[in-house]
Scaffold this motif. Structure first.
Motif, PDB file in Angstrom:
ATOM      1  N   ARG A 148     -11.227   2.323  -6.438  1.00  0.00           N
ATOM      2  CA  ARG A 148     -10.917   3.083  -5.226  1.00  0.00           C
ATOM      3  C   ARG A 148     -10.055   2.261  -4.272  1.00  0.00           C
ATOM      4  O   ARG A 148     -10.141   1.031  -4.230  1.00  0.00           O
ATOM      5  N   ALA A 149      -9.237   2.964  -3.503  1.00  0.00           N
ATOM      6  CA  ALA A 149      -8.428   2.299  -2.481  1.00  0.00           C
ATOM      7  C   ALA A 149      -9.305   1.931  -1.289  1.00  0.00           C
ATOM      8  O   ALA A 149     -10.225   2.672  -0.923  1.00  0.00           O
ATOM      9  N   VAL A 150      -9.031   0.780  -0.708  1.00  0.00           N
ATOM     10  CA  VAL A 150      -9.701   0.351   0.519  1.00  0.00           C
ATOM     11  C   VAL A 150      -8.732   0.478   1.690  1.00  0.00           C
ATOM     12  O   VAL A 150      -9.047   1.063   2.725  1.00  0.00           O
ATOM     13  N   SER A 151      -7.536  -0.074   1.516  1.00  0.00           N
ATOM     14  CA  SER A 151      -6.496   0.047   2.536  1.00  0.00           C
ATOM     15  C   SER A 151      -5.137  -0.048   1.865  1.00  0.00           C
ATOM     16  O   SER A 151      -5.011  -0.546   0.744  1.00  0.00           O
ATOM     17  N   VAL A 152      -4.122   0.438   2.561  1.00  0.00           N
ATOM     18  CA  VAL A 152      -2.747   0.403   2.060  1.00  0.00           C
ATOM     19  C   VAL A 152      -1.882  -0.259   3.115  1.00  0.00           C
ATOM     20  O   VAL A 152      -1.900   0.147   4.288  1.00  0.00           O
ATOM     21  N   GLY A 153      -1.125  -1.287   2.708  1.00  0.00           N
ATOM     22  CA  GLY A 153      -0.322  -2.049   3.653  1.00  0.00           C
ATOM     23  C   GLY A 153       1.167  -1.833   3.471  1.00  0.00           C
ATOM     24  O   GLY A 153       1.656  -1.554   2.370  1.00  0.00           O
ATOM     25  N   ASN A 154       1.901  -1.962   4.578  1.00  0.00           N
ATOM     26  CA  ASN A 154       3.356  -1.826   4.611  1.00  0.00           C
ATOM     27  C   ASN A 154       3.958  -3.210   4.831  1.00  0.00           C
ATOM     28  O   ASN A 154       3.792  -3.809   5.894  1.00  0.00           O
ATOM     29  N   ASN A 155       4.672  -3.722   3.830  1.00  0.00           N
ATOM     30  CA  ASN A 155       5.274  -5.052   3.931  1.00  0.00           C
ATOM     31  C   ASN A 155       6.700  -5.023   4.465  1.00  0.00           C
ATOM     32  O   ASN A 155       7.370  -6.056   4.490  1.00  0.00           O
ATOM     33  N   TYR A 156       7.181  -3.854   4.870  1.00  0.00           N
ATOM     34  CA  TYR A 156       8.565  -3.719   5.331  1.00  0.00           C
ATOM     35  C   TYR A 156       8.632  -3.702   6.859  1.00  0.00           C
ATOM     36  O   TYR A 156       7.661  -3.347   7.527  1.00  0.00           O
ATOM     37  N   HIS A 157       9.816  -4.034   7.371  1.00  0.00           N
ATOM     38  CA  HIS A 157      10.051  -3.965   8.816  1.00  0.00           C
ATOM     39  C   HIS A 157      10.573  -2.577   9.185  1.00  0.00           C
ATOM     40  O   HIS A 157      11.458  -2.436  10.031  1.00  0.00           O
ATOM     41  N   ARG A 158      10.036  -1.555   8.557  1.00  0.00           N
ATOM     42  CA  ARG A 158      10.438  -0.178   8.806  1.00  0.00           C
ATOM     43  C   ARG A 158       9.251   0.730   8.481  1.00  0.00           C
ATOM     44  O   ARG A 158       8.325   0.341   7.765  1.00  0.00           O
ATOM     45  N   HIS A 159       9.269   1.943   9.029  1.00  0.00           N
ATOM     46  CA  HIS A 159       8.166   2.871   8.818  1.00  0.00           C
ATOM     47  C   HIS A 159       8.117   3.346   7.363  1.00  0.00           C
ATOM     48  O   HIS A 159       9.148   3.531   6.717  1.00  0.00           O
ATOM     49  N   LEU A 160       6.894   3.541   6.875  1.00  0.00           N
ATOM     50  CA  LEU A 160       6.675   4.145   5.566  1.00  0.00           C
ATOM     51  C   LEU A 160       5.797   5.380   5.731  1.00  0.00           C
ATOM     52  O   LEU A 160       4.909   5.414   6.586  1.00  0.00           O
ATOM     53  N   VAL A 161       6.050   6.379   4.900  1.00  0.00           N
ATOM     54  CA  VAL A 161       5.172   7.543   4.804  1.00  0.00           C
ATOM     55  C   VAL A 161       4.640   7.565   3.376  1.00  0.00           C
ATOM     56  O   VAL A 161       5.410   7.671   2.416  1.00  0.00           O
ATOM     57  N   VAL A 162       3.329   7.425   3.236  1.00  0.00           N
ATOM     58  CA  VAL A 162       2.704   7.347   1.917  1.00  0.00           C
ATOM     59  C   VAL A 162       1.847   8.591   1.713  1.00  0.00           C
ATOM     60  O   VAL A 162       1.087   8.994   2.604  1.00  0.00           O
ATOM     61  N   SER A 163       1.972   9.204   0.549  1.00  0.00           N
ATOM     62  CA  SER A 163       1.191  10.410   0.262  1.00  0.00           C
ATOM     63  C   SER A 163       0.609  10.349  -1.142  1.00  0.00           C
ATOM     64  O   SER A 163       1.194   9.769  -2.058  1.00  0.00           O
ATOM     65  N   LYS A 164      -0.570  10.965  -1.272  1.00  0.00           N
ATOM     66  CA  LYS A 164      -1.243  11.115  -2.568  1.00  0.00           C
ATOM     67  C   LYS A 164      -2.176  12.309  -2.459  1.00  0.00           C
ATOM     68  O   LYS A 164      -2.976  12.389  -1.522  1.00  0.00           O
ATOM     69  N   ASP A 165      -2.074  13.217  -3.425  1.00  0.00           N
ATOM     70  CA  ASP A 165      -2.862  14.450  -3.386  1.00  0.00           C
ATOM     71  C   ASP A 165      -2.618  15.157  -2.046  1.00  0.00           C
ATOM     72  O   ASP A 165      -1.485  15.427  -1.693  1.00  0.00           O
ATOM     73  N   ASP A 166      -3.668  15.407  -1.269  1.00  0.00           N
ATOM     74  CA  ASP A 166      -3.494  16.111   0.004  1.00  0.00           C
ATOM     75  C   ASP A 166      -3.543  15.161   1.201  1.00  0.00           C
ATOM     76  O   ASP A 166      -3.715  15.586   2.346  1.00  0.00           O
ATOM     77  N   ILE A 167      -3.380  13.854   0.940  1.00  0.00           N
ATOM     78  CA  ILE A 167      -3.398  12.862   2.021  1.00  0.00           C
ATOM     79  C   ILE A 167      -1.981  12.351   2.254  1.00  0.00           C
ATOM     80  O   ILE A 167      -1.278  11.992   1.310  1.00  0.00           O
ATOM     81  N   GLU A 168      -1.552  12.319   3.508  1.00  0.00           N
ATOM     82  CA  GLU A 168      -0.260  11.746   3.879  1.00  0.00           C
ATOM     83  C   GLU A 168      -0.439  10.943   5.161  1.00  0.00           C
ATOM     84  O   GLU A 168      -0.981  11.449   6.147  1.00  0.00           O
ATOM     85  N   VAL A 169      -0.006   9.690   5.126  1.00  0.00           N
ATOM     86  CA  VAL A 169      -0.207   8.789   6.261  1.00  0.00           C
ATOM     87  C   VAL A 169       1.097   8.061   6.561  1.00  0.00           C
ATOM     88  O   VAL A 169       1.773   7.577   5.644  1.00  0.00           O
ATOM     89  N   GLU A 170       1.448   7.964   7.840  1.00  0.00           N
ATOM     90  CA  GLU A 170       2.594   7.156   8.261  1.00  0.00           C
ATOM     91  C   GLU A 170       2.089   5.772   8.639  1.00  0.00           C
ATOM     92  O   GLU A 170       1.140   5.630   9.414  1.00  0.00           O
ATOM     93  N   ILE A 171       2.724   4.749   8.067  1.00  0.00           N
ATOM     94  CA  ILE A 171       2.307   3.367   8.308  1.00  0.00           C
ATOM     95  C   ILE A 171       3.415   2.659   9.082  1.00  0.00           C
ATOM     96  O   ILE A 171       4.566   2.635   8.637  1.00  0.00           O
ATOM     97  N   PRO A 172       3.100   2.072  10.233  1.00  0.00           N
ATOM     98  CA  PRO A 172       4.129   1.392  11.028  1.00  0.00           C
ATOM     99  C   PRO A 172       4.628   0.134  10.323  1.00  0.00           C
ATOM    100  O   PRO A 172       3.986  -0.361   9.386  1.00  0.00           O
ATOM    101  N   PRO A 173       5.766  -0.403  10.750  1.00  0.00           N
ATOM    102  CA  PRO A 173       6.297  -1.627  10.139  1.00  0.00           C
ATOM    103  C   PRO A 173       5.261  -2.750  10.136  1.00  0.00           C
ATOM    104  O   PRO A 173       4.583  -2.988  11.144  1.00  0.00           O
ATOM    105  N   ASP A 174       5.105  -3.406   8.993  1.00  0.00           N
ATOM    106  CA  ASP A 174       4.178  -4.535   8.827  1.00  0.00           C
ATOM    107  C   ASP A 174       2.731  -4.155   9.152  1.00  0.00           C
ATOM    108  O   ASP A 174       1.913  -5.031   9.456  1.00  0.00           O
ATOM    109  N   GLY A 175       2.421  -2.874   9.088  1.00  0.00           N
ATOM    110  CA  GLY A 175       1.071  -2.415   9.409  1.00  0.00           C
ATOM    111  C   GLY A 175       0.290  -2.024   8.161  1.00  0.00           C
ATOM    112  O   GLY A 175       0.723  -2.235   7.026  1.00  0.00           O
ATOM    113  N   SER A 176      -0.873  -1.437   8.371  1.00  0.00           N
ATOM    114  CA  SER A 176      -1.721  -0.988   7.266  1.00  0.00           C
ATOM    115  C   SER A 176      -2.533   0.218   7.726  1.00  0.00           C
ATOM    116  O   SER A 176      -2.601   0.521   8.922  1.00  0.00           O
ATOM    117  N   THR A 177      -3.151   0.893   6.767  1.00  0.00           N
ATOM    118  CA  THR A 177      -3.955   2.068   7.078  1.00  0.00           C
ATOM    119  C   THR A 177      -5.175   2.125   6.167  1.00  0.00           C
ATOM    120  O   THR A 177      -5.129   1.659   5.027  1.00  0.00           O
TER     121      THR A 177
END
Length: 222
Positions: A148-177
């Motif tokens: 199972r996933a615990v957290s998802v991290g963004n290693n870029y200096h730019r925003h990421l939008v990550v989606s899987k199944d019915d979940i979609e999360v925006e992750i700020p630069p160098d952030g995590s969710t």
């Protein structure tokens, strides 16, 4: 008559050459070992779970593991075995040959209380508004259903939008969710990043080196 005789002689010469070529090549073909199939599934497991190894080769095989596990050793040209690794293990299949041996390797990851891995794929760019995106899939043969996933991290200096199944999360630069917490890692993941003002597709693909990845913390659920 002489023309027919000449044609027959050409055919006989051709047949003799084919036979001679076959006789010369047969020892080389027979002396080179082949591995036609070697698979280990799943390649990511939780403690206490088993993996199955299947193989098909040209001759008897030698199956080894680093670190060693009980049950490895010599085996028939075709077969399967199950193992319960307690730590990250590399399985090695070797087929000896008179002229050339064959060898394949396969790594199995055993998830401890928590593990981190970079997951992602090759990025493409387009759309209106434009964005760069990458998708990757984790299948049941690749991972235990307990991972199972615990957290998802963004290693870029730019925003990421990550989606899987019915979940979609925006992750700020160098952030995590933790928006994917307890979600199975099995399935299709999509990573997107929007283009900035006046930013061209070529520029963003160069900046991310044509790949989009996420740092995924994972653990084994019940």
């Amino acid at each position: 008559m002489s023309l027919c005789w000449a044609n027959r002689e050409k055919l006989r010469t051709h047949d003799r050459l084919l036979v001679l070529t076959t006789l010369l090549l047969t020892p080389f073909i027979a002396g080179c070992a082949q591995i036609k199939l070697f698979s280990v599934a799943p390649s990511t497991v939780c403690p206490g779970e088993t993996v199955q190894i299947d193989w098909k080769a040209s001759d008897r095989v030698m199956l080894n593991a680093v670190p060693s596990v009980e049950g490895v050793g010599e085996g028939p040209p075709e077969g399967s075995r199950s193992f319960m690794p307690t730590e990250n293990t590399r399985f090695i299949l070797n087929v000896p040959g008179l002229l050339k041996s064959a060898q394949r390797e396969w790594d199995v990851t055993v998830i401890p209380s928590q593990s981190s891995r970079l997951l992602g794929g090759v990025a493409q760019c387009g759309g209106n508004p434009p964005f760069a995106s990458a998708s990757f899939s984790i299948q049941q043969k690749d991972s235990s259903s307990r991972v199972r996933a615990v957290s998802v991290g963004n290693n870029y200096h730019r925003h990421l939008v990550v989606s899987k199944d019915d979940i979609e999360v925006e992750i700020p630069p160098d952030g995590s969710t933790d928006g994917f917490k307890n979600a199975s890692v099995i399935g299709t993941w999509t990573i997107r990043t929007p283009l900035g003002t006046n930013e061209a597709c070529e520029n963003v693909l160069d900046a991310i080196r044509n790949r989009l990845t996420i740092k995924t913390q994972m653990s084994c659920g019940e």
